[in-house]
Design a protein around this motif. Structure first.
Motif, mmCIF file in Angstrom:
data_model
loop_
_atom_site.group_PDB
_atom_site.id
_atom_site.type_symbol
_atom_site.label_atom_id
_atom_site.label_comp_id
_atom_site.label_asym_id
_atom_site.label_seq_id
_atom_site.Cartn_x
_atom_site.Cartn_y
_atom_site.Cartn_z
ATOM 1 N N LEU A 204 -6.070 -1.666 -0.864
ATOM 2 C CA LEU A 204 -6.163 -0.210 -0.977
ATOM 3 C C LEU A 204 -7.616 0.252 -0.961
ATOM 4 O O LEU A 204 -7.927 1.320 -0.425
ATOM 5 C CB LEU A 204 -5.468 0.288 -2.247
ATOM 6 C CG LEU A 204 -4.010 0.708 -2.084
ATOM 7 C CD1 LEU A 204 -3.109 -0.457 -1.828
ATOM 8 C CD2 LEU A 204 -3.558 1.488 -3.290
ATOM 9 N N VAL B 273 -6.691 4.699 -8.512
ATOM 10 C CA VAL B 273 -5.870 4.675 -7.305
ATOM 11 C C VAL B 273 -5.748 6.118 -6.829
ATOM 12 O O VAL B 273 -5.450 7.021 -7.613
ATOM 13 C CB VAL B 273 -4.469 4.075 -7.577
ATOM 14 C CG1 VAL B 273 -3.589 4.166 -6.337
ATOM 15 C CG2 VAL B 273 -4.593 2.632 -8.036
ATOM 16 N N TYR B 274 -6.018 6.334 -5.544
ATOM 17 C CA TYR B 274 -5.988 7.679 -4.956
ATOM 18 C C TYR B 274 -4.887 7.744 -3.905
ATOM 19 O O TYR B 274 -4.984 7.082 -2.878
ATOM 20 C CB TYR B 274 -7.320 8.003 -4.269
ATOM 21 C CG TYR B 274 -8.554 7.625 -5.044
ATOM 22 C CD1 TYR B 274 -8.853 8.231 -6.253
ATOM 23 C CD2 TYR B 274 -9.436 6.659 -4.560
ATOM 24 C CE1 TYR B 274 -9.996 7.890 -6.963
ATOM 25 C CE2 TYR B 274 -10.585 6.318 -5.260
ATOM 26 C CZ TYR B 274 -10.860 6.935 -6.461
ATOM 27 O OH TYR B 274 -11.983 6.606 -7.149
ATOM 28 N N TRP B 275 -3.843 8.530 -4.175
ATOM 29 C CA TRP B 275 -2.802 8.660 -3.160
ATOM 30 C C TRP B 275 -3.294 9.521 -2.009
ATOM 31 O O TRP B 275 -2.718 9.516 -0.931
ATOM 32 C CB TRP B 275 -1.467 9.130 -3.706
ATOM 33 C CG TRP B 275 -1.467 10.373 -4.529
ATOM 34 C CD1 TRP B 275 -1.269 11.641 -4.092
ATOM 35 C CD2 TRP B 275 -1.645 10.468 -5.944
ATOM 36 N NE1 TRP B 275 -1.328 12.510 -5.145
ATOM 37 C CE2 TRP B 275 -1.547 11.818 -6.304
ATOM 38 C CE3 TRP B 275 -1.874 9.538 -6.956
ATOM 39 C CZ2 TRP B 275 -1.671 12.265 -7.612
ATOM 40 C CZ3 TRP B 275 -2.000 9.977 -8.254
ATOM 41 C CH2 TRP B 275 -1.896 11.332 -8.571
ATOM 42 N N THR C 146 -7.218 9.949 -0.145
ATOM 43 C CA THR C 146 -8.576 9.435 -0.244
ATOM 44 C C THR C 146 -9.450 10.512 -0.885
ATOM 45 O O THR C 146 -9.056 11.684 -0.963
ATOM 46 C CB THR C 146 -9.150 9.079 1.143
ATOM 47 O OG1 THR C 146 -9.260 10.275 1.911
ATOM 48 C CG2 THR C 146 -8.291 8.042 1.861
ATOM 49 N N ASN D 28 -8.287 4.108 -0.745
ATOM 50 C CA ASN D 28 -7.263 4.566 -1.675
ATOM 51 C C ASN D 28 -7.390 3.976 -3.079
ATOM 52 O O ASN D 28 -6.540 4.227 -3.923
ATOM 53 C CB ASN D 28 -5.863 4.270 -1.134
ATOM 54 C CG ASN D 28 -5.544 5.084 0.098
ATOM 55 O OD1 ASN D 28 -5.480 4.547 1.194
ATOM 56 N ND2 ASN D 28 -5.377 6.381 -0.072
ATOM 57 N N ARG E 174 0.837 -1.199 0.000
ATOM 58 C CA ARG E 174 0.000 0.000 0.000
ATOM 59 C C ARG E 174 0.876 1.255 0.000
ATOM 60 O O ARG E 174 0.706 2.153 -0.821
ATOM 61 C CB ARG E 174 -0.927 -0.003 1.223
ATOM 62 C CG ARG E 174 -1.789 1.233 1.341
ATOM 63 C CD ARG E 174 -2.641 1.198 2.636
ATOM 64 N NE ARG E 174 -3.370 2.418 2.774
ATOM 65 C CZ ARG E 174 -2.881 3.530 3.320
ATOM 66 N NH1 ARG E 174 -1.654 3.555 3.802
ATOM 67 N NH2 ARG E 174 -3.609 4.618 3.400
ATOM 68 N N THR E 175 1.822 1.303 0.910
ATOM 69 C CA THR E 175 2.729 2.454 1.007
ATOM 70 C C THR E 175 3.503 2.645 -0.293
ATOM 71 O O THR E 175 3.584 3.757 -0.818
ATOM 72 C CB THR E 175 3.699 2.261 2.196
ATOM 73 O OG1 THR E 175 2.928 2.110 3.396
ATOM 74 C CG2 THR E 175 4.647 3.437 2.340
ATOM 75 N N LEU F 80 1.086 3.685 -3.346
ATOM 76 C CA LEU F 80 0.600 5.070 -3.244
ATOM 77 C C LEU F 80 1.720 6.068 -3.540
ATOM 78 O O LEU F 80 1.508 7.070 -4.230
ATOM 79 C CB LEU F 80 -0.020 5.334 -1.875
ATOM 80 C CG LEU F 80 -1.318 4.577 -1.591
ATOM 81 C CD1 LEU F 80 -1.825 4.902 -0.188
ATOM 82 C CD2 LEU F 80 -2.374 4.863 -2.638
ATOM 83 N N CYS G 174 2.351 5.902 -7.343
ATOM 84 C CA CYS G 174 1.291 6.590 -8.093
ATOM 85 C C CYS G 174 1.398 8.107 -7.925
ATOM 86 O O CYS G 174 1.189 8.859 -8.875
ATOM 87 C CB CYS G 174 -0.079 6.081 -7.658
ATOM 88 S SG CYS G 174 -0.429 4.406 -8.232
ATOM 89 N N ARG G 175 1.726 8.563 -6.717
ATOM 90 C CA ARG G 175 1.870 10.006 -6.468
ATOM 91 C C ARG G 175 3.026 10.584 -7.274
ATOM 92 O O ARG G 175 2.865 11.582 -7.971
ATOM 93 C CB ARG G 175 2.082 10.277 -4.977
ATOM 94 C CG ARG G 175 2.123 11.780 -4.636
ATOM 95 C CD ARG G 175 2.492 12.012 -3.181
ATOM 96 N NE ARG G 175 3.853 11.599 -2.873
ATOM 97 C CZ ARG G 175 4.951 12.281 -3.204
ATOM 98 N NH1 ARG G 175 4.862 13.409 -3.861
ATOM 99 N NH2 ARG G 175 6.147 11.830 -2.881
#
Length: 172
Positions: free
Chosen positions: A80, A98-100, A102, A85, A33-34, A37, A40-41
């Motif tokens: 996620l 995918v949302y870095w 929410t 997320n 997850r970490t 995210l 993706c960011r």
């Protein structure tokens, strides 16, 4: 786009196989997850297609010749989803947003942008929001629309259809 800082697990072959032990799996999925995210960011990735996941470097470590299977990518995305997320874009669950941040966090970021830029009680375009130099720069239209829908539910904004595209009116 920024440089991805790969965690130590990324070079650990078992990281690319979903672990059967519940406690180990929980820690593994939190690490995924970490990592996902952050990836993706920094890379501005908002949509992941599970069928093409192995083309993304985050799921394919060529140095150690390991990649996450489509089934494992789905398990990561479902983890996620439980934290707000990610969300599937289709019934077959092959394409995911995918949302870095929410959607609630994105909504708050957008509203703060409106406050900071004196956009309350006025209309602006999605283009204006997405071309800001801050956190909103390059935000995906689909993610922005979903964040604005959160603001609509909070009665802080209204999405408008304009001739040249979409706009929004923010309320004080």
């Amino acid at each position: 786009m920024g440089e991805v800082q790969w965690p130590w697990q990324y070079s650990f072959p078992p990281f690319f196989t979903i672990q059967p032990n519940a406690e180990t799996r929980k820690k593994q999925l939190e690490a995924w997850r970490t990592l996902l995210l952050e990836y993706c960011r920094t890379q501005k990735v908002c949509v992941i297609d599970v069928r093409e996941g192995d083309r993304l470097s985050v799921f394919n470590n060529a140095v150690i010749s390991r990649k996450l299977s489509p089934e494992a990518i789905t398990i990561v995305l479902e983890a996620l989803q439980r934290t707000g997320n990610a969300e599937p874009l289709d019934k077959s669950r092959t394409r995911w947003h995918v949302y870095w941040h929410t959607l609630d966090e994105w909504a708050s970021i957008v509203y703060k942008w409106a406050q900071d830029n004196a956009m309350l009680n006025t209309v602006c375009t999605f283009y204006e929001i997405a071309n800001d130099s801050g956190d909103l720069n390059g935000i995906d239209d689909g993610v922005l629309t979903k964040a604005l829908r959160v603001l609509e539910r909070r009665q802080q904004a209204e999405i408008l259809t304009l001739e040249g595209g979409s706009g929004v009116k923010f309320f004080a």
